[in-house]
Design a protein around this motif. Structure first.
Motif, PDB file in Angstrom:
ATOM      1  N   ASP A 180       0.467  -1.061   0.051  1.00 51.45           N
ATOM      2  CA  ASP A 180       0.062   0.093  -0.047  1.00 51.45           C
ATOM      3  C   ASP A 180       0.840   1.104  -0.106  1.00 51.45           C
ATOM      4  OD1 ASP A 180      -1.841   1.907   0.395  1.00 51.45           O
ATOM      5  OD2 ASP A 180      -2.060   1.566   2.390  1.00 51.45           O
ATOM      6  N   VAL A 181       1.133   1.686  -1.233  1.00 54.23           N
ATOM      7  CA  VAL A 181       1.965   2.813  -1.363  1.00 54.23           C
ATOM      8  C   VAL A 181       1.822   3.527  -2.600  1.00 54.23           C
ATOM      9  CG1 VAL A 181       3.986   1.569  -2.258  1.00 54.23           C
ATOM     10  CG2 VAL A 181       4.588   3.741  -1.009  1.00 54.23           C
ATOM     11  N   TYR A 182       1.636   4.905  -2.784  1.00 53.54           N
ATOM     12  CA  TYR A 182       1.474   5.496  -3.900  1.00 53.54           C
ATOM     13  C   TYR A 182       2.953   5.714  -4.728  1.00 53.54           C
ATOM     14  CZ  TYR A 182      -3.362   6.930  -2.174  1.00 53.54           C
ATOM     15  OH  TYR A 182      -4.432   6.628  -1.736  1.00 53.54           O
ATOM     16  N   GLN A 183       3.240   4.825  -5.358  1.00 47.35           N
ATOM     17  CA  GLN A 183       4.542   4.694  -6.010  1.00 47.35           C
ATOM     18  C   GLN A 183       4.124   4.132  -7.440  1.00 47.35           C
ATOM     19  OE1 GLN A 183       7.620   3.040  -3.968  1.00 47.35           O
ATOM     20  NE2 GLN A 183       7.649   4.468  -2.279  1.00 47.35           N
ATOM     21  N   VAL A 184       4.660   4.771  -8.341  1.00 52.81           N
ATOM     22  CA  VAL A 184       3.982   4.332  -9.784  1.00 52.81           C
ATOM     23  C   VAL A 184       4.218   2.764  -9.958  1.00 52.81           C
ATOM     24  CG1 VAL A 184       4.426   4.698 -12.194  1.00 52.81           C
ATOM     25  CG2 VAL A 184       4.588   6.673 -10.538  1.00 52.81           C
ATOM     26  N   GLU A 185       5.477   2.283  -9.781  1.00 54.49           N
ATOM     27  CA  GLU A 185       5.413   0.747 -10.162  1.00 54.49           C
ATOM     28  C   GLU A 185       4.536   0.046  -9.487  1.00 54.49           C
ATOM     29  OE1 GLU A 185       7.005  -0.371 -12.684  1.00 54.49           O
ATOM     30  OE2 GLU A 185       7.420   1.655 -13.381  1.00 54.49           O
ATOM     31  N   ALA A 186       4.378   0.361  -8.034  1.00 57.63           N
ATOM     32  CA  ALA A 186       3.531  -0.394  -7.227  1.00 57.63           C
ATOM     33  C   ALA A 186       2.039  -0.432  -7.674  1.00 57.63           C
ATOM     34  CB  ALA A 186       3.515  -0.190  -5.715  1.00 57.63           C
ATOM     35  N   LEU A 187       1.689   0.823  -8.034  1.00 54.90           N
ATOM     36  CA  LEU A 187       0.284   1.132  -8.646  1.00 54.90           C
ATOM     37  C   LEU A 187       0.228   0.167  -9.949  1.00 54.90           C
ATOM     38  CD1 LEU A 187       0.338   4.975  -7.873  1.00 54.90           C
ATOM     39  CD2 LEU A 187      -1.115   3.269  -6.537  1.00 54.90           C
ATOM     40  N   ARG A 188       1.025   0.338 -10.989  1.00 60.33           N
ATOM     41  CA  ARG A 188       1.071  -0.425 -11.977  1.00 60.33           C
ATOM     42  C   ARG A 188       0.649  -2.073 -11.701  1.00 60.33           C
ATOM     43  NH1 ARG A 188       5.767   2.674 -14.957  1.00 60.33           N
ATOM     44  NH2 ARG A 188       4.575   4.530 -15.815  1.00 60.33           N
ATOM     45  N   ALA A 189       1.495  -2.487 -10.651  1.00 59.24           N
ATOM     46  CA  ALA A 189       1.183  -4.024 -10.358  1.00 59.24           C
ATOM     47  C   ALA A 189       0.079  -4.150  -9.907  1.00 59.24           C
ATOM     48  CB  ALA A 189       2.482  -4.088  -9.354  1.00 59.24           C
ATOM     49  N   THR A 190      -0.663  -3.414  -9.190  1.00 60.35           N
ATOM     50  CA  THR A 190      -1.908  -3.565  -8.736  1.00 60.35           C
ATOM     51  C   THR A 190      -3.025  -3.924  -9.748  1.00 60.35           C
ATOM     52  OG1 THR A 190      -1.589  -2.264  -6.970  1.00 60.35           O
ATOM     53  CG2 THR A 190      -3.855  -2.666  -7.564  1.00 60.35           C
ATOM     54  N   GLY A 191      -2.876  -3.458 -11.049  1.00 63.94           N
ATOM     55  CA  GLY A 191      -3.662  -3.625 -11.994  1.00 63.94           C
ATOM     56  C   GLY A 191      -3.028  -4.488 -13.033  1.00 63.94           C
ATOM     57  N   SER A 192      -2.233  -5.427 -12.902  1.00 66.22           N
ATOM     58  CA  SER A 192      -1.935  -6.390 -13.738  1.00 66.22           C
ATOM     59  C   SER A 192      -2.896  -7.350 -14.385  1.00 66.22           C
ATOM     60  CB  SER A 192      -0.767  -7.189 -13.231  1.00 66.22           C
ATOM     61  OG  SER A 192      -1.129  -8.037 -12.300  1.00 66.22           O
ATOM     62  N   ALA A 193      -2.708  -7.690 -15.652  1.00 64.92           N
ATOM     63  CA  ALA A 193      -3.719  -8.380 -16.186  1.00 64.92           C
ATOM     64  C   ALA A 193      -3.968  -9.609 -15.445  1.00 64.92           C
ATOM     65  CB  ALA A 193      -3.306  -8.681 -17.666  1.00 64.92           C
ATOM     66  N   GLU A 194      -2.820 -10.218 -14.974  1.00 63.93           N
ATOM     67  CA  GLU A 194      -2.875 -11.584 -14.331  1.00 63.93           C
ATOM     68  C   GLU A 194      -3.491 -11.611 -13.127  1.00 63.93           C
ATOM     69  OE1 GLU A 194      -0.013 -10.051 -15.296  1.00 63.93           O
ATOM     70  OE2 GLU A 194       0.584 -11.148 -17.100  1.00 63.93           O
ATOM     71  N   LYS A 195      -3.533 -10.345 -12.366  1.00 65.82           N
ATOM     72  CA  LYS A 195      -4.248 -10.232 -10.945  1.00 65.82           C
ATOM     73  C   LYS A 195      -5.886  -9.976 -11.391  1.00 65.82           C
ATOM     74  CE  LYS A 195      -0.780  -8.578  -7.849  1.00 65.82           C
ATOM     75  NZ  LYS A 195      -0.501  -7.347  -7.046  1.00 65.82           N
ATOM     76  N   LEU A 196      -6.054  -9.241 -12.265  1.00 66.47           N
ATOM     77  CA  LEU A 196      -7.521  -8.895 -12.480  1.00 66.47           C
ATOM     78  C   LEU A 196      -8.189 -10.290 -13.053  1.00 66.47           C
ATOM     79  CD1 LEU A 196      -7.242  -5.411 -14.082  1.00 66.47           C
ATOM     80  CD2 LEU A 196      -7.678  -6.064 -12.014  1.00 66.47           C
ATOM     81  N   ALA A 197      -7.619 -10.951 -14.031  1.00 67.46           N
ATOM     82  CA  ALA A 197      -8.219 -12.329 -14.644  1.00 67.46           C
ATOM     83  C   ALA A 197      -8.489 -13.177 -13.335  1.00 67.46           C
ATOM     84  CB  ALA A 197      -7.190 -12.692 -15.577  1.00 67.46           C
ATOM     85  N   LYS A 198      -7.644 -13.358 -12.527  1.00 63.47           N
ATOM     86  CA  LYS A 198      -7.770 -14.215 -11.433  1.00 63.47           C
ATOM     87  C   LYS A 198      -9.009 -13.866 -10.505  1.00 63.47           C
ATOM     88  CE  LYS A 198      -4.760 -13.919  -7.997  1.00 63.47           C
ATOM     89  NZ  LYS A 198      -5.886 -13.662  -6.711  1.00 63.47           N
ATOM     90  N   ASP A 199      -9.288 -12.892 -10.398  1.00 70.48           N
ATOM     91  CA  ASP A 199     -10.540 -12.409  -9.480  1.00 70.48           C
ATOM     92  C   ASP A 199     -11.641 -12.117 -10.275  1.00 70.48           C
ATOM     93  OD1 ASP A 199      -8.967 -12.203  -6.976  1.00 70.48           O
ATOM     94  OD2 ASP A 199      -7.799 -10.373  -8.091  1.00 70.48           O
ATOM     95  N   VAL A 200     -11.738 -12.165 -11.723  1.00 72.06           N
ATOM     96  CA  VAL A 200     -12.816 -11.986 -12.231  1.00 72.06           C
ATOM     97  C   VAL A 200     -13.910 -13.140 -12.237  1.00 72.06           C
ATOM     98  CG1 VAL A 200     -12.559 -12.535 -14.370  1.00 72.06           C
ATOM     99  CG2 VAL A 200     -13.733 -10.447 -14.176  1.00 72.06           C
TER     100      VAL A 200
END
Length: 243
Positions: A40-60
């Motif tokens: 939980d940090v407002y840093q660009v790379e961490a924010l991009r990782a939050t929305g990776s295609a792999e993560k979103l596909a896993k939860d949908v």
């Protein structure tokens, strides 16, 4: 009954969605599935990782089983952090994985600005300046003119989630300018659903907030237009459409 699906990172302002569902006052069901956020940090790379295609596909898959008719990735920074083209690819991948129309909060802001009939906006963001700059770049790529912006410089979503109406109003005032026709408050970790009417009364213009536009975007994807004055001008520009 229209079922709207949302992939929401963490548990910061999830109660905004229950509040919005209540304010809609119609046959709309909000389905929320929580995704992991990593650090939980407002840093660009961490924010991009939050929305990776792999993560979103896993939860949908859970949303598919709920009967949702559309899905929105309910993260502003987790979408605009990928840039205009990257955010488009993120949404396309989500739609393929979900088998239903998909969008994200960042695109919701662009579409909502058009809906309220304005072009020039101010941005009041809780993020550090470098993250806010990515959002304003995204808006400009969507032909939205950003005439002013303010960054509160907070470090993490957990801090923002604890803000009440006084802090939200202060953030909005810090960014507002007479040239702006609307004010935008990004970040789905920020509680705003109960404050939109007060914000619009205070500023005298449309106020678009992350969780508000996210739900509106899901309604747009399902061709619903619901009149809900408690959710601001965005939800009063079209009559109720019964489906």
């Amino acid at each position: 009954m229209t079922a709207l699906g949302f992939l929401y990172p963490g548990h910061f302002a999830e109660d905004d969605y229950a509040r919005i569902e209540q304010l809609l006052g119609s046959d709309v069901r909000v389905e929320l599935v929580h995704t992991g956020i990593g650090e939980d940090v407002y840093q660009v790379e961490a924010l991009r990782a939050t929305g990776s295609a792999e993560k979103l596909a896993k939860d949908v898959e859970e949303l598919r089983l709920s009967g949702a008719e559309a899905v929105v990735w309910a993260s502003t920074s987790g979408s605009f952090g990928h840039g205009w083209e990257g955010a488009h690819e993120q949404v396309r991948a989500l739609a393929r994985a979900a088998g239903m129309p998909a969008s994200s909060t960042s695109f919701a802001f662009v579409h909502a600005v058009r809906e309220v009939g304005v072009r020039r906006v101010a941005v009041a963001a809780p993020y550090p300046a470098e993250v806010t700059a990515l959002f304003t770049d995204f808006l400009r790529a969507g032909n939205v003119e950003v005439v002013a912006s303010h960054s509160a410089g907070t470090a993490a979503a957990a801090e923002v989630a604890g803000w009440g109406e006084p802090q939200v109003l202060a953030l909005a005032r810090a960014a507002d300018t007479a040239q702006a026709q609307a004010l935008l408050l990004p970040d789905t970790a920020l509680h705003t659903a109960s404050h939109i009417a007060a914000l619009e009364e205070e500023l005298g213009k449309p106020v678009l907030t992350a969780n508000q536009v996210t739900v509106w975007e899901a309604l747009r994807l399902t061709d619903r237009r619901v009149n809900a004055p408690g959710l601001g001008e965005l939800f009063t520009r079209e009559p109720i459409v019964q489906v």
